[in-house]
Write a protein that holds these residues in place. Structure first.
Motif, PDB file in Angstrom:
ATOM      1  N   SER A  11       1.461  -1.351   0.148  1.00 22.09           N
ATOM      2  CA  SER A  11       0.095  -0.152  -0.068  1.00 22.09           C
ATOM      3  C   SER A  11       0.842   1.399  -0.023  1.00 22.09           C
ATOM      4  CB  SER A  11      -0.806  -0.037   1.305  1.00 22.09           C
ATOM      5  OG  SER A  11       0.454   0.649   2.279  1.00 22.09           O
ATOM      6  N   SER A  12       1.879   1.291   0.586  1.00 24.60           N
ATOM      7  CA  SER A  12       3.104   2.153   0.663  1.00 24.60           C
ATOM      8  C   SER A  12       3.669   2.681  -1.061  1.00 24.60           C
ATOM      9  CB  SER A  12       4.201   2.040   1.182  1.00 24.60           C
ATOM     10  OG  SER A  12       4.894   1.454   1.558  1.00 24.60           O
ATOM     11  N   PRO A  14       1.899   2.890  -4.072  1.00 25.96           N
ATOM     12  CA  PRO A  14       1.720   3.948  -4.743  1.00 25.96           C
ATOM     13  C   PRO A  14       1.477   5.800  -4.073  1.00 25.96           C
ATOM     14  CG  PRO A  14       0.109   2.810  -4.495  1.00 25.96           C
ATOM     15  CD  PRO A  14       1.228   2.331  -3.714  1.00 25.96           C
ATOM     16  N   THR A  15       2.635   5.909  -2.922  1.00 26.15           N
ATOM     17  CA  THR A  15       2.608   7.147  -1.640  1.00 26.15           C
ATOM     18  C   THR A  15       4.498   7.217  -2.356  1.00 26.15           C
ATOM     19  OG1 THR A  15       0.959   6.531  -0.394  1.00 26.15           O
ATOM     20  CG2 THR A  15       3.012   8.156   0.440  1.00 26.15           C
ATOM     21  N   ASN A  16       5.114   5.980  -2.119  1.00 26.28           N
ATOM     22  CA  ASN A  16       6.231   5.768  -2.246  1.00 26.28           C
ATOM     23  C   ASN A  16       6.401   6.834  -4.271  1.00 26.28           C
ATOM     24  OD1 ASN A  16       7.138   5.594   0.296  1.00 26.28           O
ATOM     25  ND2 ASN A  16       7.530   3.240  -0.268  1.00 26.28           N
ATOM     26  N   SER A  17       5.804   6.245  -5.047  1.00 30.75           N
ATOM     27  CA  SER A  17       6.118   6.535  -6.610  1.00 30.75           C
ATOM     28  C   SER A  17       5.541   8.218  -6.333  1.00 30.75           C
ATOM     29  CB  SER A  17       5.343   5.537  -6.845  1.00 30.75           C
ATOM     30  OG  SER A  17       5.341   6.314  -8.907  1.00 30.75           O
ATOM     31  N   ALA A  18       4.362   8.077  -6.147  1.00 34.58           N
ATOM     32  CA  ALA A  18       4.576   9.444  -5.607  1.00 34.58           C
ATOM     33  C   ALA A  18       5.560  10.508  -5.441  1.00 34.58           C
ATOM     34  CB  ALA A  18       2.745   9.781  -4.949  1.00 34.58           C
ATOM     35  N   LEU A  19       5.823  10.508  -4.501  1.00 34.39           N
ATOM     36  CA  LEU A  19       6.676  11.274  -3.487  1.00 34.39           C
ATOM     37  C   LEU A  19       7.997  11.502  -4.378  1.00 34.39           C
ATOM     38  CD1 LEU A  19       7.961  12.661  -1.292  1.00 34.39           C
ATOM     39  CD2 LEU A  19       8.944  10.309  -0.791  1.00 34.39           C
TER      40      LEU A  19
END
Length: 63
Positions: A11-12, A14-19
């Motif tokens: 789940s992390s 997409p967040t890491n990719s967006a960051l």
């Protein structure tokens, strides 16, 4: 294999990719702005050469 840990790590992603994309965008903006400033400096140097063409044409060095 622990499913809770796997779920949390997946789940992390997409967040890491967006960051990463946001940081790359910031870097690209900074490089673009620096490039613009370098172009302005080159234009200013060209203006100086057009006003004083002899400036910087000779360099005498003694050692």
């Amino acid at each position: 294999m622990d499913l809770a840990r796997l779920s949390l790590s997946m789940s992390s992603i997409p967040t890491n990719s967006a960051l990463g994309v946001a940081m790359l965008s910031k870097s690209l903006d900074a490089v673009s702005s620096t490039g613009g400033q370098i172009v302005e400096m080159i234009d200013a140097a060209a203006m100086e050469r057009s006003v004083n063409p002899a400036v910087g044409s000779n360099f005498d060095m003694y050692v």
